[in-house]
Write an enzyme that holds these catalytic residues in place. Sequence first.
Site, PDB file in Angstrom:
ATOM      1  CG  ASN A   8      40.353  45.713  50.972  1.00 11.98           C
ATOM      2  OD1 ASN A   8      40.735  44.872  51.781  1.00 11.98           O
ATOM      3  ND2 ASN A   8      39.395  45.471  50.082  1.00 11.98           N
ATOM      4  CE  LYS A  10      41.140  44.169  47.056  1.00 11.46           C
ATOM      5  NZ  LYS A  10      40.869  44.126  45.635  1.00 11.46           N
ATOM      6  CG  HIS A 100      35.547  44.225  48.373  1.00  6.69           C
ATOM      7  ND1 HIS A 100      35.829  43.463  47.270  1.00  6.69           N
ATOM      8  CD2 HIS A 100      36.374  45.298  48.326  1.00  6.69           C
ATOM      9  CE1 HIS A 100      36.799  44.048  46.583  1.00  6.69           C
ATOM     10  NE2 HIS A 100      37.153  45.168  47.192  1.00  6.69           N
ATOM     11  CD  GLU A 173      36.558  49.038  45.967  1.00  7.95           C
ATOM     12  OE1 GLU A 173      37.693  49.494  46.107  1.00  7.95           O
ATOM     13  OE2 GLU A 173      36.212  47.910  46.363  1.00  7.95           O
ATOM     14  CB  SER A 216      43.223  50.161  38.737  1.00  7.94           C
ATOM     15  OG  SER A 216      42.996  48.793  38.476  1.00  7.94           O
TER      16      SER A 216
HETATM   17  P1  13P Z   1      42.832  47.506  43.516  1.00 11.92           P
HETATM   18  O1  13P Z   1      43.289  48.821  44.068  1.00 11.92           O
HETATM   19  O2  13P Z   1      43.861  46.424  43.647  1.00 11.92           O
HETATM   20  O3  13P Z   1      42.298  47.650  42.119  1.00 11.92           O
HETATM   21  O4  13P Z   1      41.616  47.001  44.425  1.00 11.92           O
HETATM   22  C1  13P Z   1      40.595  47.891  44.717  1.00 11.92           C
HETATM   23  C2  13P Z   1      39.756  47.306  45.781  1.00 11.92           C
HETATM   24  O5  13P Z   1      39.072  46.322  45.564  1.00 11.92           O
HETATM   25  C3  13P Z   1      39.813  47.905  47.119  1.00 11.92           C
HETATM   26  O6  13P Z   1      38.802  47.447  47.924  1.00 11.92           O
END
Ligand code: 13P
Length: 255
Positions: A8, A10, A100, A173, A216
């Site tokens: 992802n 983002k 999300h 998550e 993480s």
């Molecule tokens: P991180 O891997 O940066 O913690 O983010 C996890 C996440 O939100 C994936 O959708």
Amino acid sequence: MGKLIAANWKEHPKTEEEARALFRAVARIKRPRGAEVLVCPPFIYLEGIAAQYGIMETDRRRGLALGAQDVFWAEEGAFTGEIGPKMLRSLGARYVIVGHSERRRFEGETDAAINKKIALALRDGLNVILCVGEGPAVRRKGAAAAKAFVRGQLAKDLRKISLEKKVVIIAYEPIWAIGTGRNDRPEDAREMARFVKSWLVAHKRIARPKFLYGGSVNGANAADYVQLKEVDGALVGGASLKAEEFGRIVNAVKK
Ligand code: 13P
């Protein structure tokens, strides 16, 4: 499906050029047997990346898929700024992330909206990755509270949706683990995986429910999750933006 390692991205990276370079590097990662990679870039980069994907050799494409980070609940209409599932499909996206926690938090996305998004995305043939997970205040109350919270999200987000012959993968998550470096304890993620899967079997009659862990995940800890038999892969944020690190996560699938 073997183990799914989903990226992802983002709101990254800042330019299309960087997005193409990152995708090129990710596509070059040698995927061990049983590992499937999914890349979910920002909408705006999907077309360019799909073009790169389209000219790759078939062999290199196997086990590599494209997805989006969100979708709207109407196919088309007067909905400024929105993107429908058929639009995504037409660009080659096979998956979509829905619900999300960042969208719930920053876009005020409700369970009712998420429910409508999932229903339409499935109808239009996308595989859905539904994100759930509790915040720190709930987790402090313990595992039972976290499960109750997740159960509530599942019930609302999947309300009246039949999952027969459909693919909905649950990505757990926990909010306190996202981008914080405080990954969940693998045994706790495993307990949540068992809980979520038994809920899906009981309430949605899914024969083989799928569960991803996210929060993480990095090259050093990925194996602790993706090698668990209850966990079907990982949803990766920050560490998916560095191809080398992401490669370590993909390779953690190999025993
Ligand atoms: P991180 O891997 O940066 O913690 O983010 C996890 C996440 O939100 C994936 O959708």
